[in-house]
Structure formats: structure tokens, C-alpha cells
Design a protein around this motif. Sequence first.
Motif, PDB file in Angstrom:
ATOM      1  N   GLU A  32      -6.429 -30.668 -10.627  1.00 45.25           N
ATOM      2  CA  GLU A  32      -5.295 -31.282 -11.327  1.00 45.25           C
ATOM      3  C   GLU A  32      -4.597 -30.285 -12.241  1.00 45.25           C
ATOM      4  OE1 GLU A  32      -6.941 -35.827 -11.739  1.00 45.25           O
ATOM      5  OE2 GLU A  32      -7.757 -34.281 -13.066  1.00 45.25           O
ATOM      6  N   LEU A  33      -5.380 -29.379 -12.831  1.00 44.12           N
ATOM      7  CA  LEU A  33      -4.824 -28.375 -13.730  1.00 44.12           C
ATOM      8  C   LEU A  33      -4.037 -27.312 -12.968  1.00 44.12           C
ATOM      9  CD1 LEU A  33      -4.683 -27.622 -16.720  1.00 44.12           C
ATOM     10  CD2 LEU A  33      -6.869 -26.467 -16.461  1.00 44.12           C
ATOM     11  N   GLY A  34      -4.214 -27.270 -11.655  1.00 41.68           N
ATOM     12  CA  GLY A  34      -3.479 -26.304 -10.838  1.00 41.68           C
ATOM     13  C   GLY A  34      -4.141 -24.945 -10.778  1.00 41.68           C
ATOM     14  N   LEU A  35      -5.435 -24.877 -11.101  1.00 40.34           N
ATOM     15  CA  LEU A  35      -6.134 -23.586 -11.081  1.00 40.34           C
ATOM     16  C   LEU A  35      -6.510 -23.161  -9.667  1.00 40.34           C
ATOM     17  CD1 LEU A  35      -8.584 -23.906 -14.113  1.00 40.34           C
ATOM     18  CD2 LEU A  35      -6.208 -23.126 -14.084  1.00 40.34           C
ATOM     19  N   VAL A  36      -6.721 -24.119  -8.763  1.00 37.56           N
ATOM     20  CA  VAL A  36      -7.122 -23.803  -7.384  1.00 37.56           C
ATOM     21  C   VAL A  36      -5.873 -23.435  -6.598  1.00 37.56           C
ATOM     22  CG1 VAL A  36      -8.220 -24.649  -5.281  1.00 37.56           C
ATOM     23  CG2 VAL A  36      -9.107 -25.345  -7.529  1.00 37.56           C
ATOM     24  N   ARG A  37      -5.790 -22.184  -6.207  1.00 37.84           N
ATOM     25  CA  ARG A  37      -4.601 -21.685  -5.507  1.00 37.84           C
ATOM     26  C   ARG A  37      -4.746 -21.713  -3.999  1.00 37.84           C
ATOM     27  NH1 ARG A  37      -1.407 -23.352  -7.603  1.00 37.84           N
ATOM     28  NH2 ARG A  37       0.039 -22.178  -6.372  1.00 37.84           N
ATOM     29  N   ALA A  38      -5.966 -21.474  -3.504  1.00 39.62           N
ATOM     30  CA  ALA A  38      -6.147 -21.443  -2.048  1.00 39.62           C
ATOM     31  C   ALA A  38      -7.604 -21.713  -1.708  1.00 39.62           C
ATOM     32  CB  ALA A  38      -5.728 -20.083  -1.478  1.00 39.62           C
ATOM     33  N   VAL A  39      -7.794 -22.287  -0.521  1.00 44.48           N
ATOM     34  CA  VAL A  39      -9.131 -22.518   0.041  1.00 44.48           C
ATOM     35  C   VAL A  39      -9.065 -22.060   1.490  1.00 44.48           C
ATOM     36  CG1 VAL A  39     -10.831 -24.253   0.691  1.00 44.48           C
ATOM     37  CG2 VAL A  39      -9.595 -24.488  -1.481  1.00 44.48           C
ATOM     38  N   ARG A  40      -9.952 -21.115   1.844  1.00 45.24           N
ATOM     39  CA  ARG A  40      -9.959 -20.567   3.209  1.00 45.24           C
ATOM     40  C   ARG A  40     -11.387 -20.486   3.739  1.00 45.24           C
ATOM     41  NH1 ARG A  40      -6.844 -17.601   0.167  1.00 45.24           N
ATOM     42  NH2 ARG A  40      -8.454 -16.079  -0.300  1.00 45.24           N
ATOM     43  N   TRP A  41     -11.561 -20.838   5.007  1.00 48.46           N
ATOM     44  CA  TRP A  41     -12.846 -20.650   5.684  1.00 48.46           C
ATOM     45  C   TRP A  41     -12.824 -19.255   6.299  1.00 48.46           C
ATOM     46  CZ3 TRP A  41     -17.602 -21.885   5.779  1.00 48.46           C
ATOM     47  CH2 TRP A  41     -18.406 -21.609   6.872  1.00 48.46           C
ATOM     48  N   THR A  42     -13.821 -18.424   6.002  1.00 47.40           N
ATOM     49  CA  THR A  42     -13.871 -17.044   6.492  1.00 47.40           C
ATOM     50  C   THR A  42     -14.658 -16.903   7.784  1.00 47.40           C
ATOM     51  OG1 THR A  42     -15.907 -16.455   5.330  1.00 47.40           O
ATOM     52  CG2 THR A  42     -13.819 -16.204   4.107  1.00 47.40           C
ATOM     53  N   GLY A  43     -15.324 -17.959   8.179  1.00 55.59           N
ATOM     54  CA  GLY A  43     -16.237 -17.876   9.317  1.00 55.59           C
ATOM     55  C   GLY A  43     -17.676 -17.921   8.847  1.00 55.59           C
ATOM     56  N   GLU A  44     -17.887 -17.644   7.549  1.00 52.15           N
ATOM     57  CA  GLU A  44     -19.231 -17.694   6.962  1.00 52.15           C
ATOM     58  C   GLU A  44     -19.277 -18.543   5.696  1.00 52.15           C
ATOM     59  OE1 GLU A  44     -21.135 -13.897   6.439  1.00 52.15           O
ATOM     60  OE2 GLU A  44     -19.971 -13.050   8.083  1.00 52.15           O
ATOM     61  N   PHE A  45     -18.187 -18.577   4.965  1.00 52.45           N
ATOM     62  CA  PHE A  45     -18.135 -19.315   3.705  1.00 52.45           C
ATOM     63  C   PHE A  45     -16.680 -19.646   3.379  1.00 52.45           C
ATOM     64  CE2 PHE A  45     -18.292 -14.748   2.848  1.00 52.45           C
ATOM     65  CZ  PHE A  45     -17.132 -14.559   2.103  1.00 52.45           C
ATOM     66  N   PHE A  46     -16.511 -20.575   2.449  1.00 49.72           N
ATOM     67  CA  PHE A  46     -15.167 -20.877   1.950  1.00 49.72           C
ATOM     68  C   PHE A  46     -14.852 -19.903   0.825  1.00 49.72           C
ATOM     69  CE2 PHE A  46     -15.811 -24.936   4.040  1.00 49.72           C
ATOM     70  CZ  PHE A  46     -14.558 -25.160   4.576  1.00 49.72           C
ATOM     71  N   GLU A  47     -13.684 -19.347   0.871  1.00 43.71           N
ATOM     72  CA  GLU A  47     -13.190 -18.482  -0.188  1.00 43.71           C
ATOM     73  C   GLU A  47     -12.230 -19.341  -1.013  1.00 43.71           C
ATOM     74  OE1 GLU A  47     -12.475 -13.947   0.337  1.00 43.71           O
ATOM     75  OE2 GLU A  47     -10.650 -15.016   0.893  1.00 43.71           O
TER      76      GLU A  47
END
Length: 161
Positions: A32-47
Motif C-alpha cells: 500500500e505504501l508503494g515500496l514494492v516496485r517489481a516481482v519477478r520469478w528468476t527460475g529459482e526464486f522470486f526477486e
Amino acid sequence: MSPVDAPCDETRVREILGTVADPEIPALSVVELGLVRAVRWTGEFFEIDITPTYSGCPAVAMIEEEIAAAMSAAGVPAVVRRVLAPAWTTDWLSAEARRKLTGAGIAPPGRVIPGWERDPVACPHCGSSETELVSAFGSTACKALHRCRGCGSPFDHFKPL
């Protein structure tokens, strides 16, 4: 599970992140604060890319730890990355975040238009715009202390950036 298969999708990761409260403004999640800019699956973990409200934010290390703990508790492999550009802006606050700030007694930030005056700061307690700045620094560096001339209450105002 092969290295390509994600244990969940981005929507689920954002749901988990939505349970992580900001340590300085616990009424708001980091989403809600807008701190999360991106979420990506790398093939091993979420970045997970996060941008603090300002580069010297003393709570950012705690936020990173809380995000990592929430993801681990959910069984989702993740790495948190601090991203400083573009700089965080109050424009990234969700409408729900602005409502929750008011409910917590904190005036949400108004608009900032270069070369123009800022919106008046409304009292989160009574709604009056007859308020005054007491100190440019409130309970945290991202807030200023104001006082309402209508009801007499002091309150924090989340500084518009």
C-alpha cells in the motif's frame, strides 16, 4: 519442481507482501505504501524490488528482513533487492493507503505541482483545512508535525515528495 516452475504466481507473492506492515506506519503494508516496485520469478526464486521512501530511511533494513521472513514463512523462495532509482514518490501511495493514513490520524500527502502552492493540509481528526505547520520534522523523517486550528489537535502529515 523444475527450476522453471514457480511455487506460486506474482499475485500470491503480492498477497504475502500485503501482510508485511511498514514499521514506521504500521497501518500500511509495504504494498500500500508503494515500496514494492517489481516481482519477478528468476527460475529459482522470486526477486522482489523495493524502493524506500528515501535513500536514508532507517527502517529499510527492517523492511527487507520482514519481507524475507514473510516469504520464507509462506515457503516461497525470494530475494529482496533495494532499488533507489527512480526515487520513491508519494504518488505511489494507493488510494487505500491514503484512506488508512487518515484513519490512523496521519494527514496523507497532497499534490505537489512545481511552481504552484501545495494543497492545504486537512486535519485527519476533524477535516478542517485551517491547520498550521509546527515543525518540518514529525515522528519520522518522512512526516511533518502540524496543528489544527479548528479542533486543536496535533497531527503528523506525510510529506509529499
